[in-house]
Scaffold this motif. Structure first.
Motif, PDB file in Angstrom:
ATOM      1  N   PHE A   1     -49.836 -49.640  68.780  1.00  0.00           N
ATOM      2  CA  PHE A   1     -49.749 -49.511  67.322  1.00  0.00           C
ATOM      3  C   PHE A   1     -48.373 -48.979  66.982  1.00  0.00           C
ATOM      4  O   PHE A   1     -47.870 -48.059  67.626  1.00  0.00           O
ATOM      5  N   GLN A   2     -47.786 -49.591  65.979  1.00  0.00           N
ATOM      6  CA  GLN A   2     -46.408 -49.237  65.624  1.00  0.00           C
ATOM      7  C   GLN A   2     -46.314 -49.026  64.115  1.00  0.00           C
ATOM      8  O   GLN A   2     -46.910 -49.788  63.343  1.00  0.00           O
ATOM      9  N   GLN A   3     -45.570 -48.014  63.755  1.00  0.00           N
ATOM     10  CA  GLN A   3     -45.361 -47.698  62.337  1.00  0.00           C
ATOM     11  C   GLN A   3     -44.959 -48.942  61.549  1.00  0.00           C
ATOM     12  O   GLN A   3     -44.096 -49.713  61.989  1.00  0.00           O
ATOM     13  N   TRP A   4     -45.607 -49.148  60.418  1.00  0.00           N
ATOM     14  CA  TRP A   4     -45.246 -50.264  59.535  1.00  0.00           C
ATOM     15  C   TRP A   4     -43.979 -49.879  58.788  1.00  0.00           C
ATOM     16  O   TRP A   4     -43.939 -48.882  58.093  1.00  0.00           O
ATOM     17  N   ILE A   5     -42.932 -50.706  58.965  1.00  0.00           N
ATOM     18  CA  ILE A   5     -41.647 -50.438  58.307  1.00  0.00           C
ATOM     19  C   ILE A   5     -41.488 -51.432  57.156  1.00  0.00           C
ATOM     20  O   ILE A   5     -41.312 -52.629  57.410  1.00  0.00           O
ATOM     21  N   PRO A   6     -41.539 -50.991  55.916  1.00  0.00           N
ATOM     22  CA  PRO A   6     -41.235 -51.922  54.816  1.00  0.00           C
ATOM     23  C   PRO A   6     -39.786 -52.390  54.959  1.00  0.00           C
ATOM     24  O   PRO A   6     -38.878 -51.565  55.062  1.00  0.00           O
ATOM     25  N   LYS A   7     -39.587 -53.686  55.026  1.00  0.00           N
ATOM     26  CA  LYS A   7     -38.250 -54.185  55.400  1.00  0.00           C
ATOM     27  C   LYS A   7     -37.642 -55.052  54.312  1.00  0.00           C
ATOM     28  O   LYS A   7     -38.354 -55.733  53.564  1.00  0.00           O
ATOM     29  N   LYS A   8     -36.320 -55.032  54.285  1.00  0.00           N
ATOM     30  CA  LYS A   8     -35.585 -55.985  53.452  1.00  0.00           C
ATOM     31  C   LYS A   8     -35.571 -57.341  54.137  1.00  0.00           C
ATOM     32  O   LYS A   8     -35.757 -58.367  53.525  1.00  0.00           O
TER      33      LYS A   8
ATOM     34  N   ARG B   1     -49.504 -44.110  56.161  1.00  0.00           N
ATOM     35  CA  ARG B   1     -50.825 -44.262  56.818  1.00  0.00           C
ATOM     36  C   ARG B   1     -51.069 -45.730  57.182  1.00  0.00           C
ATOM     37  O   ARG B   1     -52.182 -46.251  57.053  1.00  0.00           O
ATOM     38  N   THR B   2     -50.014 -46.391  57.630  1.00  0.00           N
ATOM     39  CA  THR B   2     -50.093 -47.825  57.901  1.00  0.00           C
ATOM     40  C   THR B   2     -49.334 -48.146  59.189  1.00  0.00           C
ATOM     41  O   THR B   2     -48.213 -47.674  59.390  1.00  0.00           O
ATOM     42  N   ALA B   3     -49.974 -48.966  60.024  1.00  0.00           N
ATOM     43  CA  ALA B   3     -49.328 -49.400  61.267  1.00  0.00           C
ATOM     44  C   ALA B   3     -49.623 -50.877  61.473  1.00  0.00           C
ATOM     45  O   ALA B   3     -50.460 -51.467  60.782  1.00  0.00           O
TER      46      ALA B   3
ATOM     47  N   ALA C   1     -52.359 -67.455  69.309  1.00  0.00           N
ATOM     48  CA  ALA C   1     -51.288 -66.478  69.486  1.00  0.00           C
ATOM     49  C   ALA C   1     -51.748 -65.130  68.969  1.00  0.00           C
ATOM     50  O   ALA C   1     -52.465 -65.037  67.980  1.00  0.00           O
ATOM     51  N   VAL C   2     -51.359 -64.093  69.694  1.00  0.00           N
ATOM     52  CA  VAL C   2     -51.586 -62.738  69.200  1.00  0.00           C
ATOM     53  C   VAL C   2     -50.212 -62.189  68.861  1.00  0.00           C
ATOM     54  O   VAL C   2     -49.439 -61.844  69.750  1.00  0.00           O
ATOM     55  N   TRP C   3     -49.897 -62.176  67.570  1.00  0.00           N
ATOM     56  CA  TRP C   3     -48.611 -61.699  67.115  1.00  0.00           C
ATOM     57  C   TRP C   3     -48.803 -60.355  66.422  1.00  0.00           C
ATOM     58  O   TRP C   3     -49.874 -59.750  66.494  1.00  0.00           O
ATOM     59  N   THR C   4     -47.790 -59.935  65.725  1.00  0.00           N
ATOM     60  CA  THR C   4     -47.915 -58.688  64.986  1.00  0.00           C
ATOM     61  C   THR C   4     -48.986 -58.844  63.912  1.00  0.00           C
ATOM     62  O   THR C   4     -49.010 -59.836  63.185  1.00  0.00           O
ATOM     63  N   SER C   5     -49.863 -57.858  63.821  1.00  0.00           N
ATOM     64  CA  SER C   5     -50.977 -57.940  62.874  1.00  0.00           C
ATOM     65  C   SER C   5     -50.499 -57.607  61.459  1.00  0.00           C
ATOM     66  O   SER C   5     -49.414 -57.043  61.284  1.00  0.00           O
ATOM     67  N   PRO C   6     -51.309 -57.918  60.478  1.00  0.00           N
ATOM     68  CA  PRO C   6     -51.038 -57.380  59.141  1.00  0.00           C
ATOM     69  C   PRO C   6     -51.133 -55.853  59.197  1.00  0.00           C
ATOM     70  O   PRO C   6     -51.696 -55.289  60.130  1.00  0.00           O
ATOM     71  N   PRO C   7     -50.599 -55.170  58.180  1.00  0.00           N
ATOM     72  CA  PRO C   7     -50.667 -53.708  58.172  1.00  0.00           C
ATOM     73  C   PRO C   7     -52.107 -53.218  58.250  1.00  0.00           C
ATOM     74  O   PRO C   7     -52.998 -53.774  57.626  1.00  0.00           O
ATOM     75  N   LEU C   8     -52.318 -52.165  59.041  1.00  0.00           N
ATOM     76  CA  LEU C   8     -53.654 -51.611  59.268  1.00  0.00           C
ATOM     77  C   LEU C   8     -53.673 -50.143  58.866  1.00  0.00           C
ATOM     78  O   LEU C   8     -52.712 -49.411  59.139  1.00  0.00           O
ATOM     79  N   GLY C   9     -54.765 -49.721  58.259  1.00  0.00           N
ATOM     80  CA  GLY C   9     -54.977 -48.308  57.989  1.00  0.00           C
ATOM     81  C   GLY C   9     -55.904 -47.720  59.029  1.00  0.00           C
ATOM     82  O   GLY C   9     -56.493 -48.448  59.839  1.00  0.00           O
ATOM     83  N   PRO C  10     -56.096 -46.403  59.035  1.00  0.00           N
ATOM     84  CA  PRO C  10     -56.956 -45.770  60.043  1.00  0.00           C
ATOM     85  C   PRO C  10     -58.373 -46.339  60.041  1.00  0.00           C
ATOM     86  O   PRO C  10     -58.985 -46.484  61.105  1.00  0.00           O
ATOM     87  N   ASP C  11     -58.886 -46.680  58.862  1.00  0.00           N
ATOM     88  CA  ASP C  11     -60.267 -47.153  58.785  1.00  0.00           C
ATOM     89  C   ASP C  11     -60.435 -48.577  59.312  1.00  0.00           C
ATOM     90  O   ASP C  11     -61.567 -49.045  59.487  1.00  0.00           O
TER      91      ASP C  11
END
Lengths: 322, 96
Positions: free
Chosen positions: A207-214, A163-165, A184-194
């Motif tokens: 809006f793009q799926q938040w991918i937890p990354k290595k 539930r995060t993008a 600059a408008v870069w990638t935002s912190p993770p966002l929830g629906p609210d």
């Protein structure tokens, strides 16, 4: 044989590296900034029934070039055309438009090797088009929604695994001026629906799926050669978008999985690119997710790769590599 | 170089309604804005040279030497991460 380098005159580090490499090889180079035309460069081109190509050339402050001598062009962030400041705003706009149409029209009609042809860059630089082409090329991309419908946006984010993008702008470049200040408008912190407000309705939003990354990978492609470097983020800010905190980054040269290599080659072919810098997120299962295609991206920031990439670009321009 | 910026300044005193995406805009602060070093252009080499006559691409202070250096990274990425078109002579003039 002459390699034409279309870039700024002073300090454009990727172009500087390539010019330096070509100089060391003794390859004739002609560097010009299109921004110098028409104020500092005289351009003359002729064509007629006896010619199938433009002939002529330009005469600059330091040297002259005949169009027919050009065998390859390296296109790297040139400046906009500058016109005489004595012109009124309206006249200057017209003069710039004429200069641009003439210069680009003549130069782009040259039959030679381009890295990259600007027209191909334009097509690849469209994020929606890049995502679609990447997916068709067999590369994995994150779930993505482009919309100006707030309800659709909330429903999309709610449907994602965590539930995060993230929000990211669609149009390059990343920096803009707001209220007279650079931001600059870069990638935002993770966002929830609210977190999503009705202000989404003002324009298109991605809006793009938040991918937890290595870690991330910057994969630079030059012809058939791939140069990959892991980007490891060591701060909360840089984990969201590495551009937010360069001081917290470290790098490591890495190899490219075969399936990614094949997908990237299809992508490059689809866009007719000889050069690109691709950004991947690598998740904890070692799956690579393509998030960005930069047809003219920087390549010097992973120190171990800067020189090999410059050499590969020089090989392309010199005709040693297809 | 701009003065100290805050997110509030980027948001400004204008209308409160703005596109959602602009709420995420971050100021380019002096701390992460680099200045271009003093160079002169060498017509023969077609490169920028430092005061010592060394091509900037091989000068020790640049981001293109082999030593990993965070400041160098920042220079390489930000000197020209600006409004100049990255990709296009075909784009509308206003985009450059």
């Amino acid at each position: 044989m002459t390699v034409l380098v279309l870039t700024r005159q002073l300090v454009e580090s990727p172009a500087d590296l390539v010019v330096h490499e070509l100089n060391q090889r003794g390859v004739p180079v002609h560097r010009i900034d299109p921004g110098d035309f028409p104020r500092q460069v005289m351009l003359s081109g002729r064509i007629g029934p006896e010619h199938h190509d433009w002939t002529g050339g330009w005469r600059g402050q330091h040297r002259e070039l005949a169009l027919g001598d050009v065998t390859a062009v390296y296109y790297r962030r040139p400046s906009p055309h500058e016109v005489d400041p004595a012109l009124s705003d309206d006249d200057a706009r017209w003069a710039r438009s004429e200069a641009r149409a003439a210069f680009t029209g003549i130069v782009q009609s040259m039959r030679c090797r381009w890295v990259n042809h600007p027209r191909h860059n334009v097509i690849a630089d469209s994020k929606p088009r890049a995502l679609a082409t990447a997916a068709r090329s067999g590369l994995r991309i994150p779930a993505t929604l482009i919309t100006n419908d707030p309800r659709e946006a909330r429903a999309f984010v709610a449907s994602l695994p965590n539930r995060t993008a993230v929000y990211k702008p669609i149009a390059p470049p990343g920096q803009r001026v707001f209220n007279g200040e650079k931001a600059a408008v870069w990638t935002s912190p993770p966002l929830g629906p609210d977190d999503l407000t009705d202000d989404i309705a003002f324009t298109a939003h991605t809006f793009q799926q938040w991918i937890p990354k290595k870690h991330e990978v910057r994969l630079t492609v030059v012809g058939g050669h791939l140069f990959a470097g892991e980007i490891h983020a060591h701060s909360d800010e840089s984990r969201i978008d590495f551009r937010r905190d360069y001081d917290a980054l470290t790098y490591r040269v890495c190899t490219v999985p075969d399936d990614i290599r094949c997908g990237v080659q299809r992508l490059m072919s689809a866009f007719d690119l000889r050069y690109a810098a691709l950004d991947f997120l690598v998740d904890h299962d070692d799956t690579w997710h393509l998030v960005d295609v930069n047809p003219n991206g920087q390549y010097g920031f992973i120190p171990e790769l800067a020189q090999p990439i410059a050499r590969a670009i020089a090989d392309l321009l010199e005709g040693r590599m297809s | 170089m701009s003065t100290a910026l805050t997110p509030a300044r980027v948001e400004g005193d204008g209308p409160h309604q703005r596109p959602f995406g602009l709420r995420t805009a971050r100021p380019i602060t002096p701390e992460n804005t680099m200045s271009v070093p003093q160079t002169t252009y060498c017509p023969e080499q077609q490169l920028a040279l430092t005061d010592d006559g060394v091509p900037l691409v091989t000068a020790a202070a640049t981001g293109t030497t082999y030593a990993t250096d965070a400041g160098a990274t920042r220079r390489d990425m930000q000197w020209f991460d600006d409004a100049v078109s990255d990709s296009d002579v075909d784009a509308p003039e206003e985009e450059e």
